[in-house]
Scaffold this motif. Structure first.
Motif, PDB file in Angstrom:
ATOM      1  N   THR A  98       0.841  -1.205   0.000  1.00 40.07           N
ATOM      2  CA  THR A  98       0.000   0.000   0.000  1.00 40.07           C
ATOM      3  C   THR A  98       0.869   1.245   0.000  1.00 40.07           C
ATOM      4  OG1 THR A  98      -1.762  -1.157   1.166  1.00 40.07           O
ATOM      5  CG2 THR A  98      -1.783   1.251   1.273  1.00 40.07           C
ATOM      6  N   GLU A  99       1.889   1.266   0.838  1.00 35.28           N
ATOM      7  CA  GLU A  99       2.773   2.439   0.899  1.00 35.28           C
ATOM      8  C   GLU A  99       3.530   2.633  -0.412  1.00 35.28           C
ATOM      9  OE1 GLU A  99       2.905   4.848   3.175  1.00 35.28           O
ATOM     10  OE2 GLU A  99       1.219   3.794   4.081  1.00 35.28           O
ATOM     11  N   ALA A 101       2.491   1.720  -3.391  1.00 36.15           N
ATOM     12  CA  ALA A 101       1.506   2.209  -4.362  1.00 36.15           C
ATOM     13  C   ALA A 101       1.196   3.672  -4.100  1.00 36.15           C
ATOM     14  CB  ALA A 101       0.228   1.368  -4.300  1.00 36.15           C
ATOM     15  N   ARG A 102       1.064   4.046  -2.840  1.00 33.84           N
ATOM     16  CA  ARG A 102       0.784   5.434  -2.472  1.00 33.84           C
ATOM     17  C   ARG A 102       1.934   6.333  -2.918  1.00 33.84           C
ATOM     18  NH1 ARG A 102      -0.563   5.396   3.301  1.00 33.84           N
ATOM     19  NH2 ARG A 102      -2.569   4.681   2.548  1.00 33.84           N
ATOM     20  N   GLY A 103       3.156   5.868  -2.764  1.00 33.73           N
ATOM     21  CA  GLY A 103       4.323   6.635  -3.176  1.00 33.73           C
ATOM     22  C   GLY A 103       4.361   6.864  -4.676  1.00 33.73           C
ATOM     23  N   ARG A 104       3.878   5.908  -5.445  1.00 34.79           N
ATOM     24  CA  ARG A 104       3.853   6.068  -6.899  1.00 34.79           C
ATOM     25  C   ARG A 104       2.828   7.108  -7.329  1.00 34.79           C
ATOM     26  NH1 ARG A 104       4.689   0.295  -6.893  1.00 34.79           N
ATOM     27  NH2 ARG A 104       2.453  -0.024  -6.925  1.00 34.79           N
ATOM     28  N   ARG A 105       1.788   7.315  -6.528  1.00 38.84           N
ATOM     29  CA  ARG A 105       0.715   8.246  -6.886  1.00 38.84           C
ATOM     30  C   ARG A 105       0.925   9.646  -6.321  1.00 38.84           C
ATOM     31  NH1 ARG A 105      -2.657   3.795  -5.179  1.00 38.84           N
ATOM     32  NH2 ARG A 105      -2.963   4.970  -3.282  1.00 38.84           N
ATOM     33  N   THR A 106       1.827   9.819  -5.380  1.00 40.69           N
ATOM     34  CA  THR A 106       2.023  11.104  -4.716  1.00 40.69           C
ATOM     35  C   THR A 106       2.724  12.076  -5.659  1.00 40.69           C
ATOM     36  OG1 THR A 106       2.223   9.986  -2.598  1.00 40.69           O
ATOM     37  CG2 THR A 106       3.074  12.238  -2.720  1.00 40.69           C
ATOM     38  N   SER A 109       6.699  12.655  -6.275  1.00 37.66           N
ATOM     39  CA  SER A 109       7.460  11.456  -5.946  1.00 37.66           C
ATOM     40  C   SER A 109       8.548  11.260  -6.986  1.00 37.66           C
ATOM     41  CB  SER A 109       6.546  10.227  -5.896  1.00 37.66           C
ATOM     42  OG  SER A 109       6.101   9.895  -7.193  1.00 37.66           O
ATOM     43  N   ASP A 112       7.256  10.607 -10.412  1.00 39.04           N
ATOM     44  CA  ASP A 112       6.710  11.785 -11.086  1.00 39.04           C
ATOM     45  C   ASP A 112       7.831  12.684 -11.594  1.00 39.04           C
ATOM     46  OD1 ASP A 112       4.139  10.983 -10.685  1.00 39.04           O
ATOM     47  OD2 ASP A 112       3.818  12.218  -8.900  1.00 39.04           O
TER      48      ASP A 112
END
Length: 131
Positions: A98-99, A101-106, A109, A112
């Motif tokens: 989860t973390e 995946a969250r890091g990929r969307r932030t 990051s 990005d």
């Protein structure tokens, strides 16, 4: 002997790893184990006997050769025992997933920054070059 006593020995674990690849002759097993652990042939034979007597391996004779194979039943029993503890590490692995995946969307990051607008073709990626 308890299953974990059998599996507690690194030589026996290595033999099981070899058997997991498929049926092996005692000579082939002995060659690998002797090279990796510097054991004598009788010592390797003793480990094979422990595995056989405790149900982890089976043996069949073909002429003068002995073929060993893994017997999955005791490993299934170990798996059942370990099952009660899986929640401890699976929950942590799920949280890690989860973390990640969250890091990929932030926004902002590393992902990005590598693929975002600043790195688009024709655009400067370093503010110092934008004079």
């Amino acid at each position: 002997m308890h299953a974990f006593d059998v599996l507690g020995d690194p030589v026996r674990r290595r033999i099981l790893e070899l058997l997991a690849e498929g049926e092996q002759t005692s000579g082939a097993i002995t060659d690998v184990v002797r090279a990796e652990f510097s054991l004598s042939q009788p010592a390797v034979s003793q480990h094979l006997r422990v595995l056989r007597e405790n149900g982890f391996a089976s043996v069949r004779a073909e002429g003068a050769r002995r073929f060993y194979a893994i017997d999955p039943k005791p490993l299934g029993e170990v798996d059942l025992w370990l099952n009660r503890f899986r929640g401890f590490w699976e929950q942590r692995l799920d949280a890690l997933g989860t973390e990640l995946a969250r890091g990929r969307r932030t926004p902002g990051s590393l992902t990005d920054r590598q693929t975002g607008p600043a790195s688009a073709p024709g655009r400067p990626s370093d503010e110092r070059n934008t004079a």
